[in-house]
Design a protein around this motif. Sequence first.
Motif, PDB file in Angstrom:
ATOM      1  N   MET A 112       0.854  -1.206   0.000  1.00 35.04           N
ATOM      2  CA  MET A 112       0.000   0.000   0.000  1.00 35.04           C
ATOM      3  C   MET A 112       0.893   1.260   0.000  1.00 35.04           C
ATOM      4  N   THR A 113       0.599   2.180  -0.884  1.00 34.05           N
ATOM      5  CA  THR A 113       1.408   3.394  -0.932  1.00 34.05           C
ATOM      6  C   THR A 113       0.951   4.386   0.140  1.00 34.05           C
ATOM      7  N   GLY A 114       1.774   5.376   0.403  1.00 33.27           N
ATOM      8  CA  GLY A 114       1.408   6.412   1.366  1.00 33.27           C
ATOM      9  C   GLY A 114       0.123   7.098   0.961  1.00 33.27           C
ATOM     10  N   GLU A 115      -0.032   7.269  -0.377  1.00 28.31           N
ATOM     11  CA  GLU A 115      -1.236   7.930  -0.876  1.00 28.31           C
ATOM     12  C   GLU A 115      -2.499   7.138  -0.522  1.00 28.31           C
ATOM     13  N   ASP A 116      -2.403   5.804  -0.688  1.00 26.26           N
ATOM     14  CA  ASP A 116      -3.555   4.957  -0.363  1.00 26.26           C
ATOM     15  C   ASP A 116      -3.901   5.069   1.116  1.00 26.26           C
ATOM     16  N   GLU A 117      -2.863   5.082   1.935  1.00 22.87           N
ATOM     17  CA  GLU A 117      -3.119   5.178   3.363  1.00 22.87           C
ATOM     18  C   GLU A 117      -3.859   6.470   3.694  1.00 22.87           C
ATOM     19  N   CYS A 118      -3.448   7.545   3.029  1.00 19.89           N
ATOM     20  CA  CYS A 118      -4.061   8.847   3.301  1.00 19.89           C
ATOM     21  C   CYS A 118      -5.506   8.896   2.835  1.00 19.89           C
ATOM     22  N   ARG A 119      -5.805   8.130   1.779  1.00 17.54           N
ATOM     23  CA  ARG A 119      -7.149   8.195   1.198  1.00 17.54           C
ATOM     24  C   ARG A 119      -8.220   7.869   2.235  1.00 17.54           C
ATOM     25  N   ASP A 120      -7.928   6.909   3.103  1.00 18.52           N
ATOM     26  CA  ASP A 120      -8.939   6.502   4.089  1.00 18.52           C
ATOM     27  C   ASP A 120      -8.829   7.247   5.410  1.00 18.52           C
ATOM     28  N   GLN A 121      -7.890   8.146   5.496  1.00 18.65           N
ATOM     29  CA  GLN A 121      -7.703   8.847   6.768  1.00 18.65           C
ATOM     30  C   GLN A 121      -8.857   9.778   7.058  1.00 18.65           C
ATOM     31  N   LYS A 122      -9.313   9.710   8.279  1.00 18.99           N
ATOM     32  CA  LYS A 122     -10.291  10.714   8.698  1.00 18.99           C
ATOM     33  C   LYS A 122      -9.864  11.210  10.076  1.00 18.99           C
ATOM     34  N   ILE A 123     -10.334  12.381  10.389  1.00 22.38           N
ATOM     35  CA  ILE A 123      -9.943  12.965  11.659  1.00 22.38           C
ATOM     36  C   ILE A 123     -11.197  13.068  12.535  1.00 22.38           C
ATOM     37  N   LEU A 124     -11.024  12.728  13.792  1.00 23.86           N
ATOM     38  CA  LEU A 124     -12.125  12.816  14.742  1.00 23.86           C
ATOM     39  C   LEU A 124     -11.810  13.936  15.729  1.00 23.86           C
ATOM     40  N   ILE A 125     -12.778  14.808  15.932  1.00 23.57           N
ATOM     41  CA  ILE A 125     -12.597  15.881  16.912  1.00 23.57           C
ATOM     42  C   ILE A 125     -13.604  15.646  18.026  1.00 23.57           C
ATOM     43  N   LEU A 126     -13.089  15.317  19.209  1.00 23.02           N
ATOM     44  CA  LEU A 126     -13.958  15.025  20.349  1.00 23.02           C
ATOM     45  C   LEU A 126     -13.880  16.181  21.326  1.00 23.02           C
ATOM     46  N   TYR A 127     -15.027  16.706  21.699  1.00 25.83           N
ATOM     47  CA  TYR A 127     -15.001  17.823  22.634  1.00 25.83           C
ATOM     48  C   TYR A 127     -15.800  17.524  23.906  1.00 25.83           C
ATOM     49  N   ALA A 128     -15.416  18.245  24.959  1.00 23.54           N
ATOM     50  CA  ALA A 128     -16.186  18.220  26.215  1.00 23.54           C
ATOM     51  C   ALA A 128     -16.306  19.660  26.663  1.00 23.54           C
ATOM     52  N   SER A 129     -17.547  20.130  26.747  1.00 27.87           N
ATOM     53  CA  SER A 129     -17.807  21.546  26.990  1.00 27.87           C
ATOM     54  C   SER A 129     -18.866  21.696  28.063  1.00 27.87           C
ATOM     55  N   GLN A 130     -18.697  22.656  28.950  1.00 29.34           N
ATOM     56  CA  GLN A 130     -19.738  22.901  29.953  1.00 29.34           C
ATOM     57  C   GLN A 130     -20.688  24.007  29.500  1.00 29.34           C
ATOM     58  N   THR A 131     -20.140  25.077  28.929  1.00 31.20           N
ATOM     59  CA  THR A 131     -21.009  26.208  28.560  1.00 31.20           C
ATOM     60  C   THR A 131     -20.909  26.578  27.073  1.00 31.20           C
ATOM     61  N   GLY A 132     -20.285  25.716  26.270  1.00 35.30           N
ATOM     62  CA  GLY A 132     -20.342  25.916  24.819  1.00 35.30           C
ATOM     63  C   GLY A 132     -19.055  26.370  24.141  1.00 35.30           C
ATOM     64  N   ASN A 133     -18.107  26.886  24.906  1.00 35.37           N
ATOM     65  CA  ASN A 133     -16.897  27.401  24.243  1.00 35.37           C
ATOM     66  C   ASN A 133     -16.081  26.296  23.572  1.00 35.37           C
ATOM     67  N   ALA A 134     -15.913  25.182  24.259  1.00 33.51           N
ATOM     68  CA  ALA A 134     -15.120  24.088  23.672  1.00 33.51           C
ATOM     69  C   ALA A 134     -15.832  23.509  22.448  1.00 33.51           C
ATOM     70  N   MET A 135     -17.155  23.521  22.497  1.00 33.23           N
ATOM     71  CA  MET A 135     -17.911  23.039  21.328  1.00 33.23           C
ATOM     72  C   MET A 135     -17.665  23.978  20.131  1.00 33.23           C
ATOM     73  N   ASP A 136     -17.745  25.285  20.372  1.00 33.80           N
ATOM     74  CA  ASP A 136     -17.486  26.242  19.283  1.00 33.80           C
ATOM     75  C   ASP A 136     -16.071  26.056  18.734  1.00 33.80           C
ATOM     76  N   ALA A 137     -15.119  25.902  19.645  1.00 33.02           N
ATOM     77  CA  ALA A 137     -13.720  25.740  19.215  1.00 33.02           C
ATOM     78  C   ALA A 137     -13.558  24.461  18.400  1.00 33.02           C
TER      79      ALA A 137
END
Length: 145
Positions: free
Chosen positions: A1-26
């Motif tokens: 598998m080439t580097g390009e193939d590996e990148c094709r399936d890459q996805k990024i997950l952004i997990l947040y924990a917010s009490q009053t909304g600022n971390a969610m906005d960020a």
Amino acid sequence: MTGEDECRDQKILILYASQTGNAMDAAERVGREAERRGCRSAVVLSMDSYDVNRLPNENCIIFVVSTTGQGDIPDSMKVFWKFLLQKNLSSVWLSGVHYAVFGLGDSGYQKYNYTAKKLDRRLLNIGGKSLIEKGLGDDQHPSGQ
Ligand SMILES: Cc1cc2nc3c(=O)[nH]c(=O)nc-3n(C[C@H](O)[C@H](O)[C@H](O)COP(=O)(O)O)c2cc1C
């Protein structure tokens, strides 16, 4: 598998924990920026909407977490955090996961950005691979809220 193939399936997950909304906005801003910069998919989720058992299957996670109370984690992080603190998680549990932590806090509080600091330490303990030194946002900063 080439580097390009590996990148094709890459996805990024952004997990947040917010009490009053600022971390969610960020977190949503981080997601938009990731896609603008060519990320194939950026999924933004609150920690209480995410099944923590799936964590080892992720490739790349950005955590955006605030500190509330007196150095406390947001309510939406409680189940997630309790799971991560289990003693039976091995030191290689997250060995395939690359992560970054960004904290929102206020240096006027004694327990400044405790959530981000504790989370970063625990992720390292259980094998996570830090992509970059944790970032600590400060309400007291001139460009803060
Ligand atoms: C009631 C309250 C308690 C807070 N306690 C802390 C604290 O102990 N440590 C800290 O670094 N920041 C503390 N902060 C600052 C917040 O982390 C900061 O305002 C952050 O942007 C809030 O993000 P959120 O809206 O996503 O929860 C506190 C803020 C409030 C309103």
